[in-house]
Design a protein around this motif. Structure first.
Motif, PDB file in Angstrom:
ATOM      1  N   ASN A  34       0.920  -1.253  -0.132  1.00 17.07           N
ATOM      2  CA  ASN A  34       0.054   0.037  -0.043  1.00 17.07           C
ATOM      3  C   ASN A  34       1.112   1.099   0.077  1.00 17.07           C
ATOM      4  OD1 ASN A  34      -2.096   1.781   0.165  1.00 17.07           O
ATOM      5  ND2 ASN A  34      -3.085   0.791   1.931  1.00 17.07           N
ATOM      6  N   ASN A  35       1.749   1.262  -1.270  1.00 23.97           N
ATOM      7  CA  ASN A  35       2.805   2.026  -1.107  1.00 23.97           C
ATOM      8  C   ASN A  35       2.521   3.820  -1.199  1.00 23.97           C
ATOM      9  OD1 ASN A  35       4.144  -0.436  -1.540  1.00 23.97           O
ATOM     10  ND2 ASN A  35       3.221  -0.395  -3.381  1.00 23.97           N
ATOM     11  N   ALA A  36       3.031   4.508  -0.629  1.00 23.17           N
ATOM     12  CA  ALA A  36       3.013   5.942  -0.486  1.00 23.17           C
ATOM     13  C   ALA A  36       4.222   6.716  -0.729  1.00 23.17           C
ATOM     14  CB  ALA A  36       2.529   6.383   0.786  1.00 23.17           C
ATOM     15  N   ILE A  37       4.150   7.664  -1.431  1.00 23.82           N
ATOM     16  CA  ILE A  37       4.884   8.948  -1.607  1.00 23.82           C
ATOM     17  C   ILE A  37       4.577  10.032  -0.654  1.00 23.82           C
ATOM     18  CG2 ILE A  37       6.104  10.337  -3.359  1.00 23.82           C
ATOM     19  CD1 ILE A  37       5.627   8.421  -5.366  1.00 23.82           C
ATOM     20  N   ILE A  38       5.727  10.485  -0.163  1.00 26.39           N
ATOM     21  CA  ILE A  38       5.512  11.926   0.586  1.00 26.39           C
ATOM     22  C   ILE A  38       5.917  12.966  -0.267  1.00 26.39           C
ATOM     23  CG2 ILE A  38       6.225  13.329   2.607  1.00 26.39           C
ATOM     24  CD1 ILE A  38       6.196  10.613   4.324  1.00 26.39           C
ATOM     25  N   VAL A  39       5.367  14.079  -0.688  1.00 22.79           N
ATOM     26  CA  VAL A  39       5.708  15.000  -1.383  1.00 22.79           C
ATOM     27  C   VAL A  39       5.950  16.247  -0.575  1.00 22.79           C
ATOM     28  CG1 VAL A  39       5.602  16.578  -3.571  1.00 22.79           C
ATOM     29  CG2 VAL A  39       4.692  13.913  -3.280  1.00 22.79           C
ATOM     30  N   THR A  40       7.107  16.509  -0.165  1.00 19.71           N
ATOM     31  CA  THR A  40       7.535  17.677   0.833  1.00 19.71           C
ATOM     32  C   THR A  40       7.449  19.272   0.276  1.00 19.71           C
ATOM     33  OG1 THR A  40       9.849  17.906   0.699  1.00 19.71           O
ATOM     34  CG2 THR A  40       8.911  16.183   2.028  1.00 19.71           C
ATOM     35  N   GLN A  41       7.364  20.246   0.779  1.00 16.55           N
ATOM     36  CA  GLN A  41       7.377  21.463   0.380  1.00 16.55           C
ATOM     37  C   GLN A  41       8.580  21.893  -0.278  1.00 16.55           C
ATOM     38  OE1 GLN A  41       7.481  20.637   3.516  1.00 16.55           O
ATOM     39  NE2 GLN A  41       8.212  22.567   4.659  1.00 16.55           N
ATOM     40  N   THR A  42       9.643  20.935  -0.095  1.00 15.78           N
ATOM     41  CA  THR A  42      10.935  21.338  -0.993  1.00 15.78           C
ATOM     42  C   THR A  42      11.154  20.592  -2.075  1.00 15.78           C
ATOM     43  OG1 THR A  42      12.168  19.920   0.540  1.00 15.78           O
ATOM     44  CG2 THR A  42      11.864  22.251   1.192  1.00 15.78           C
ATOM     45  N   ALA A  43       9.998  19.613  -2.493  1.00 16.52           N
ATOM     46  CA  ALA A  43      10.110  18.699  -3.393  1.00 16.52           C
ATOM     47  C   ALA A  43      10.264  19.385  -4.830  1.00 16.52           C
ATOM     48  CB  ALA A  43       8.853  17.897  -3.487  1.00 16.52           C
TER      49      ALA A  43
ATOM     50  N   ILE B 148       5.162  11.296   8.312  1.00 13.62           N
ATOM     51  CA  ILE B 148       5.491   9.735   8.517  1.00 13.62           C
ATOM     52  C   ILE B 148       4.352   8.979   9.361  1.00 13.62           C
ATOM     53  CG2 ILE B 148       7.140   8.693  10.175  1.00 13.62           C
ATOM     54  CD1 ILE B 148       8.621   9.984   7.904  1.00 13.62           C
ATOM     55  N   SER B 149       3.637   9.638  10.011  1.00 15.36           N
ATOM     56  CA  SER B 149       2.741   8.742  10.778  1.00 15.36           C
ATOM     57  C   SER B 149       1.788   8.370   9.694  1.00 15.36           C
ATOM     58  CB  SER B 149       2.022   9.656  11.993  1.00 15.36           C
ATOM     59  OG  SER B 149       1.237   8.966  12.631  1.00 15.36           O
ATOM     60  N   MET B 150       1.309   9.176   8.976  1.00 18.82           N
ATOM     61  CA  MET B 150       0.256   8.864   7.924  1.00 18.82           C
ATOM     62  C   MET B 150       0.709   7.523   6.851  1.00 18.82           C
ATOM     63  SD  MET B 150      -1.173  12.486   6.803  1.00 18.82           S
ATOM     64  CE  MET B 150      -2.179  11.989   5.347  1.00 18.82           C
ATOM     65  N   HIS B 151       1.921   7.684   6.585  1.00 19.08           N
ATOM     66  CA  HIS B 151       2.792   6.826   5.815  1.00 19.08           C
ATOM     67  C   HIS B 151       2.589   5.607   6.440  1.00 19.08           C
ATOM     68  CE1 HIS B 151       6.000   4.552   4.310  1.00 19.08           C
ATOM     69  NE2 HIS B 151       5.823   5.283   3.169  1.00 19.08           N
ATOM     70  N   ASN B 152       2.956   5.435   7.680  1.00 19.59           N
ATOM     71  CA  ASN B 152       3.078   4.169   8.316  1.00 19.59           C
ATOM     72  C   ASN B 152       2.026   3.614   8.721  1.00 19.59           C
ATOM     73  OD1 ASN B 152       5.803   4.353   7.944  1.00 19.59           O
ATOM     74  ND2 ASN B 152       6.455   4.868   9.961  1.00 19.59           N
ATOM     75  N   ASP B 153       0.868   4.455   8.811  1.00 18.07           N
ATOM     76  CA  ASP B 153      -0.511   3.807   9.307  1.00 18.07           C
ATOM     77  C   ASP B 153      -1.211   2.881   8.347  1.00 18.07           C
ATOM     78  OD1 ASP B 153      -2.220   3.307  11.230  1.00 18.07           O
ATOM     79  OD2 ASP B 153      -3.340   5.482  10.923  1.00 18.07           O
ATOM     80  N   VAL B 154      -0.685   1.906   7.932  1.00 14.73           N
ATOM     81  CA  VAL B 154      -1.268   0.812   6.923  1.00 14.73           C
ATOM     82  C   VAL B 154      -0.845  -0.289   7.429  1.00 14.73           C
ATOM     83  CG1 VAL B 154      -2.065   2.539   5.011  1.00 14.73           C
ATOM     84  CG2 VAL B 154       0.283   1.448   5.235  1.00 14.73           C
ATOM     85  N   PRO B 155      -1.602  -1.462   6.856  1.00 13.18           N
ATOM     86  CA  PRO B 155      -1.229  -2.589   7.383  1.00 13.18           C
ATOM     87  C   PRO B 155      -0.043  -3.313   6.630  1.00 13.18           C
ATOM     88  CG  PRO B 155      -3.631  -2.531   7.106  1.00 13.18           C
ATOM     89  CD  PRO B 155      -3.141  -1.345   6.711  1.00 13.18           C
ATOM     90  N   GLN B 156       0.152  -2.668   5.612  1.00 15.23           N
ATOM     91  CA  GLN B 156       1.092  -3.201   4.549  1.00 15.23           C
ATOM     92  C   GLN B 156       2.508  -2.412   4.630  1.00 15.23           C
ATOM     93  OE1 GLN B 156      -1.486  -1.587   3.620  1.00 15.23           O
ATOM     94  NE2 GLN B 156      -2.971  -3.034   2.916  1.00 15.23           N
TER      95      GLN B 156
END
Length: 528
Positions: A283-292, A433-441
């Protein structure tokens, strides 16, 4: 030539060389579903018809194996193991080198078959075959690097070391989305480790497996490789899957598939204290920060979300965007998806970027996923359409979809194996980070940022909890040189590069006394 391809030629102006490809790969109208590397067998199971997701037409039939065929095949594999494990590892590596060369010779044909039977675009299919070739090259080098360790003993005149030995029969249960590469990731490593392999491919793509075995058959025969070292069985999972999982003769099961299927297989293997390598859902995520750098990020996001029509275990499912650039990212994605919309079609057409889903079941999953997301309060930003015009009849084509969502929603927490991308925003990096990790996969993950502290945090022990964590590159496209796998409900297994080879061997610790004395453990004095 099969009746289907006579019809194909009469109805299509361009056949993309498919009939010639099938002929060169040894695919006939009817094919046997059991091979022990150098021999094909008449099988006793039911007939399976493989159809193309491009247009729904049948490609060829396969005579599937039965449970009695399976027992016979594993008997052959066990006999072959006793011979193969005596072959020096570098010589095993030389066989793998020749297998890699055989795959090189058939690269274009094998890729074309992947596109025909599975539906991924030709360029991706070429990449998949190249992964098979690359892992052969990797395994050849590995065959001279199966290192153990020497340690200092606490007892004088003693030597302490560990070493690795062949494990036995390795069962490989592969999924439809990488119908050839997953087999190679496992098989080439297992072969140089001294194991023998039994491959049960997905029933959705059996011809890909049959073609691979045709491609390597001459290598095995010319080099007098014992029958039963490399085995293939095409059979219903409902009949053979449980047999493999419960079979004590199979030392290791490598299972690639959904979390649900992986749990079932792992439980059965675990009940007999067998070993598993489980490569399950992501359930793969990408974090896009304000400096991306969005010029880097947007192509990676789009490819990750729509590549292989969203049917990769490493596909990008979630996009976690800093709220200061949220609207800008949405606008850029919509423009990109508008371009994608014009390039959906036949996967062998070089203009195509997105091909079909694998079958009707996948198309229904696409519709159910979007409908459920709407019921849970999500907003559709783009897509939500099954394409029925301008593409081959009876194909499984859909429009990649962007949905605005919340991370905690059940539909977002669940991996849907379709081209649906969920967008959500964050304010503080810790929140992302919390949102990213908050999935079962926990398979693949990525961050796009030019802030070194954020990047280093993401790949640290308090960052991404996935087996793969990338910086300024997307979630898909793992290289064979690194160990591939994930955590949590992804299964914890590792395949391919790095030290993943150790899973295919048994570790042994040795103590050698080269002195004239016998000091006992813990200083115990024992006299006779």
């Amino acid at each position: 030539m099969s009746q289907f391809y006579l019809k194909y030629r009469s109805h299509h102006q361009q056949d993309f060389g498919i009939p010639e490809m099938l002929n060169q790969l040894g695919i006939k109208s009817e094919n046997m579903g059991l091979c022990t590397g150098t021999q094909w067998f008449e099988t006793q199971g039911t007939i399976l018809t493989s159809s193309s997701p491009i247009d729904g037409h049948p490609i060829a039939k396969i005579h599937q194996a039965s449970s009695s065929d399976y027992i016979h095949m594993v008997d052959k594999a066990l006999q072959a193991f006793h011979d193969w494990r005596r072959t020096p590892a570098p010589k095993r590596g030389d066989i793998v080198r020749k297998i890699g060369n055989a795959l090189r010779e058939e690269k274009e044909n094998l890729a074309k078959l992947i596109s025909l039977e599975m539906g991924k675009i030709y360029q991706e299919s070429l990449g998949e075959v190249q992964e098979m070739i690359d892992i052969c090259d990797f395994a050849v080098g590995l065959s001279r690097q199966l290192y153990g360790y020497t340690m200092q003993s606490e007892r004088p005149g003693h030597r302490l070391l560990d070493q690795y030995h062949p494990l036995g029969v390795v069962g490989i249960i592969s999924a439809f989305n990488f119908p050839m590469a997953v087999w190679a990731w496992n098989t080439m490593i297992a072969l140089v480790c001294g194991d023998v392999c039994v491959w049960k491919p997905s029933s959705k793509v059996p011809l890909c497996a049959i073609a691979v075995h045709h491609a390597i058959e001459k290598v095995l025969k010319d080099n007098k490789v014992t029958e039963g070292v490399v085995n293939l069985i095409v059979a219903p999972s409902s009949e053979i899957g449980d047999l493999m999982a419960e079979d004590k003769r199979i030392s290791l099961i490598s299972i690639t598939g959904s979390t649900q299927v992986g749990k079932k297989v792992s439980q059965k293997v675990g009940a007999r204290l067998g070993r598993t390598i489980a490569e399950l859902g992501g359930n793969n995520a990408i974090i896009v920060t304000q400096t991306a750098d969005l010029q880097l990020a947007i192509p990676a996001i789009v490819f990750g979300a729509v590549g292989t029509t969203g049917q990769r275990c490493t596909s990008t499912r979630r996009l976690i965007i800093h709220d200061s650039i949220y609207s800008e990212v949405i606008d850029m994605l919509k423009k990109a998806y508008q371009q994608i919309k014009l390039k959906i079609g036949h996967p062998l057409d070089p203009k195509t970027i997105v091909g079909p889903l694998i079958d009707d079941e996948a198309t229904e999953l696409y519709k159910d996923t979007i409908r459920t997301a709407q019921e849970q309060g999500c907003s559709i930003l783009f897509g939500n359409k099954v394409i029925t015009s301008g593409i081959p009849d009876k194909g499984h084509y859909v429009l990649p979809t962007i949905i605005e969502a919340q991370n905690h929603l059940p539909i977002v927490q669940h991996e849907s194996f379709v081209p649906v991308l969920y967008l959500m925003k964050y304010q503080q990096f810790e929140e992302a980070i919390s949102m990213h990790n908050d999935v079962p996969q926990g398979l693949s993950s990525s961050i796009f940022s030019r802030d070194m502290q954020e990047c280093e945090t993401f790949i640290s022990g308090i960052g991404s909890d996935c087996g793969i964590a990338n910086v300024n590159i997307g979630t898909s496209g793992a290289e064979i040189g690194g160990a591939f796998g994930g955590e949590k409900e992804t299964g914890g297994g590792r395949e391919s590069g790095s030290d993943a080879w150790k899973a295919y061997m048994r570790q042994q610790t040795n103590t050698i006394n080269w002195s004239k004395d016998l000091p006992l453990a813990q200083g115990i004095q024992f006299e006779l």
